[in-house]
Design a protein around this motif. Structure first.
Motif, mmCIF file in Angstrom:
data_model
loop_
_atom_site.group_PDB
_atom_site.id
_atom_site.type_symbol
_atom_site.label_atom_id
_atom_site.label_comp_id
_atom_site.label_asym_id
_atom_site.label_seq_id
_atom_site.Cartn_x
_atom_site.Cartn_y
_atom_site.Cartn_z
ATOM 1 N N THR A 140 -81.848 23.850 -36.271
ATOM 2 C CA THR A 140 -81.983 23.011 -37.460
ATOM 3 C C THR A 140 -80.760 22.100 -37.524
ATOM 4 N N PRO A 141 -80.910 20.829 -37.938
ATOM 5 C CA PRO A 141 -79.746 19.942 -38.020
ATOM 6 C C PRO A 141 -78.612 20.589 -38.826
ATOM 7 N N GLY A 142 -77.403 20.539 -38.243
ATOM 8 C CA GLY A 142 -76.233 21.077 -38.918
ATOM 9 C C GLY A 142 -76.066 22.574 -38.804
ATOM 10 N N ARG A 143 -76.882 23.237 -37.989
ATOM 11 C CA ARG A 143 -76.781 24.692 -37.778
ATOM 12 C C ARG A 143 -76.572 24.952 -36.300
ATOM 13 N N ALA A 193 -70.261 29.277 -46.059
ATOM 14 C CA ALA A 193 -69.052 29.468 -45.266
ATOM 15 C C ALA A 193 -69.159 28.718 -43.939
ATOM 16 N N ASP A 194 -70.315 28.799 -43.284
ATOM 17 C CA ASP A 194 -70.513 28.096 -42.019
ATOM 18 C C ASP A 194 -70.421 26.581 -42.238
ATOM 19 N N THR A 195 -70.999 26.092 -43.316
ATOM 20 C CA THR A 195 -70.954 24.663 -43.616
ATOM 21 C C THR A 195 -69.515 24.194 -43.826
ATOM 22 N N LEU A 196 -68.729 24.963 -44.557
ATOM 23 C CA LEU A 196 -67.329 24.593 -44.795
ATOM 24 C C LEU A 196 -66.524 24.601 -43.502
ATOM 25 N N MET A 197 -66.787 25.550 -42.619
ATOM 26 C CA MET A 197 -66.051 25.616 -41.346
ATOM 27 C C MET A 197 -66.385 24.442 -40.436
ATOM 28 N N ARG A 198 -67.530 23.828 -40.610
ATOM 29 C CA ARG A 198 -67.931 22.695 -39.772
ATOM 30 C C ARG A 198 -67.263 21.386 -40.223
ATOM 31 N N ARG A 199 -66.812 21.351 -41.440
ATOM 32 C CA ARG A 199 -66.228 20.099 -41.968
ATOM 33 C C ARG A 199 -64.824 19.897 -41.456
ATOM 34 N N PRO A 200 -64.465 18.624 -41.215
ATOM 35 C CA PRO A 200 -63.082 18.354 -40.777
ATOM 36 C C PRO A 200 -62.104 18.781 -41.873
ATOM 37 N N ALA A 201 -60.893 19.122 -41.459
ATOM 38 C CA ALA A 201 -59.861 19.572 -42.414
ATOM 39 C C ALA A 201 -59.556 18.494 -43.433
#
Length: 128
Positions: free
Chosen positions: A23-26, A120-128
């Protein structure tokens, strides 16, 4: 009884083409994740794409559990003619009857931990 899962390498050795869709983003997929926004159209596109691959016999089946089971149900909604079989495991055919809700009430036993894991997974994918 343990659920039997498809062994992609064994299937390929027997002449089946094996395609994995995220799925997009997963998982390994790029893009922004919007839960349940694209699963039907992406499933339809993927089935049609897989059926058109060189060496394909124009027949596609889907297998997977949990979230992949839900995406199968949603991908099958558009009824692509190339889709011949689905094998959703560890999932519900009606998410409003025990997955997201039960009797009209939110099903927190499943929804809350799943939402926290995805967040949590979504937050870890975002740039710092």
């Amino acid at each position: 009884m343990a659920a039997m899962m498809l062994d992609p390498l064994a299937a390929a050795r027997r002449g089946f083409m094996v395609v994995t869709q995220d799925t997009p983003g997963r998982f390994a997929s790029e893009g922004e994740w919007e839960p349940w926004a694209y699963e039907e159209s992406d499933g339809d596109d993927t089935v049609r794409w897989a059926a058109a691959l060189p060496g394909s016999n124009d027949s596609v089946g889907m297998i997977g559990g949990s979230c992949f089971g839900n995406t199968q149900w949603m991908g099958a909604l558009s009824k692509p003619p190339e889709l011949k079989a689905t094998a959703p495991l560890i999932t519900w055919s009606d998410p409003d009857d025990g997955l997201w809700t039960r009797g009209g009430a939110t099903e927190l036993g499943i929804t809350a931990p799943w939402s926290l894991m995805q967040g949590a997974d979504t937050l870890m994918r975002r740039p710092a």
